[in-house]
Design a protein around this motif. Structure first.
Motif, PDB file in Angstrom:
ATOM      1  N   PRO A 206      -0.035 -20.408 -11.933  1.00  0.00           N
ATOM      2  CA  PRO A 206      -0.922 -19.413 -12.553  1.00  0.00           C
ATOM      3  C   PRO A 206      -0.677 -18.008 -11.994  1.00  0.00           C
ATOM      4  N   TYR A 207      -0.728 -17.036 -12.876  1.00  0.00           N
ATOM      5  CA  TYR A 207      -0.519 -15.653 -12.466  1.00  0.00           C
ATOM      6  C   TYR A 207      -1.762 -15.120 -11.738  1.00  0.00           C
ATOM      7  N   PRO A 208      -1.594 -14.141 -10.865  1.00  0.00           N
ATOM      8  CA  PRO A 208      -2.741 -13.555 -10.158  1.00  0.00           C
ATOM      9  C   PRO A 208      -3.655 -12.789 -11.119  1.00  0.00           C
ATOM     10  N   HIS A 209      -4.867 -12.528 -10.684  1.00  0.00           N
ATOM     11  CA  HIS A 209      -5.797 -11.725 -11.473  1.00  0.00           C
ATOM     12  C   HIS A 209      -5.392 -10.250 -11.424  1.00  0.00           C
ATOM     13  N   GLN A 210      -5.923  -9.513 -12.383  1.00  0.00           N
ATOM     14  CA  GLN A 210      -5.781  -8.055 -12.441  1.00  0.00           C
ATOM     15  C   GLN A 210      -4.315  -7.616 -12.306  1.00  0.00           C
ATOM     16  N   GLN A 211      -3.561  -7.976 -13.334  1.00  0.00           N
ATOM     17  CA  GLN A 211      -2.144  -7.623 -13.379  1.00  0.00           C
ATOM     18  C   GLN A 211      -1.868  -6.661 -14.531  1.00  0.00           C
ATOM     19  N   LEU A 212      -0.939  -5.763 -14.313  1.00  0.00           N
ATOM     20  CA  LEU A 212      -0.407  -4.906 -15.374  1.00  0.00           C
ATOM     21  C   LEU A 212       1.096  -4.784 -15.129  1.00  0.00           C
ATOM     22  N   CYS A 213       1.873  -5.465 -15.951  1.00  0.00           N
ATOM     23  CA  CYS A 213       3.331  -5.499 -15.786  1.00  0.00           C
ATOM     24  C   CYS A 213       3.983  -4.885 -17.018  1.00  0.00           C
TER      25      CYS A 213
END
Length: 263
Positions: free
Chosen positions: A20-27
């Motif tokens: 699972p990806y981390p929270h609060q991401q902007l890529c």
């Protein structure tokens, strides 16, 4: 996460994928390949927090070097694999956003650049030698639909139209011989390429290259065939700004196979 991608092919994924990806991401991935190329983007694994409007976690794909609304090709979330996306130019931008809520497994994507002049034909199309696409039914039909003639290579026992005895001179259209008919038919190439009527090619061919009867007569196409073609093709021709070029009234007003020819 994110960053520039400048090779002709490559891959990228959400942070920690397949975990699972981390929270609060902007890529933000900016794909840029040489001018004259376009980009095919494929998603292979895809699992983001589902939402009706994809307002929480989502992926956006843009047909540009930025993320303006005008360049948006699609916004995706949930568990359904997005379709393959193809850019119109040599740049594409992929944006991934995750909020502070539910985290899912994310995605894995690959991209590949290809020459913008190359065309990928569908399973229902034939690929000409120069890369152009033609309908499969045009293969071995007796007409050179591909500019390089590859649709008529290695054809055996095929003739079009389905008769091999023709009559000249063509007194109805004032055509002296088959060579003259072939020259005039070039002007009708665009019309014959329209898929507006099943028997359109046969109609035009039998007009210009009339069928002979066993007793030495000539069999023209029936008027009803011509009128049906005109009705079916009017809309397509109007979009091209072309009028129906055949005067159907010169043809026999009959359905008798002795008097006129029907497909």
């Amino acid at each position: 996460c994110g960053g520039p991608l400048t090779t002709l092919e490559g891959h990228f994924s959400t942070p920690s994928h397949p975990q699972p990806y981390p929270h609060q991401q902007l890529c933000l991935w900016q794909i840029s390949v040489p001018v004259g190329h376009i980009i095919d983007l494929h998603f292979h694994n895809f699992s983001l927090e589902p939402h009706e409007d994809c307002s929480f976690d989502f992926v956006e794909v843009h047909d540009s070097a930025g993320t303006g609304a005008a360049s948006l090709m699609g916004r995706f979330c949930g568990h359904q694999l997005p379709p393959t996306l193809t850019s119109s130019r040599h740049v594409m931008t992929v944006l991934f956003v995750a909020d502070e809520g539910v985290a899912d497994d994310g995605f894995f994507a690959t991209y590949q650049a290809r020459n913008a002049t190359e065309k990928t034909c569908s399973p229902a199309e034939f690929s000409c030698g120069n890369g152009e696409c033609r309908a499969l039914e045009s293969v071995c039909d007796g007409w050179h639909d591909c500019p390089d003639g590859t649709d008529e290579l290695n054809c055996t026992g095929v003739s079009y139209p389905p008769f091999d005895a023709t009559s000249f001179p063509n007194i109805w259209l004032a055509i002296p011989d088959q060579a003259g008919a072939a020259e005039v038919l070039q002007d009708y190439q665009m019309l014959m390429e329209l898929a507006c009527y099943q028997h359109l090619r046969l109609l035009i061919c039998s007009l210009f290259v009339p069928k002979c009867t066993p007793d030495g007569g000539v069999l023209q196409p029936c008027r009803t065939v011509c009128l049906a073609a005109e009705l079916r093709c009017q809309h397509s021709l109007s979009l091209l700004g072309i009028l129906w070029p055949i005067n159907c009234n010169i043809l026999p007003d009959s359905n008798d196979p002795v008097e006129c020819f029907q497909p």
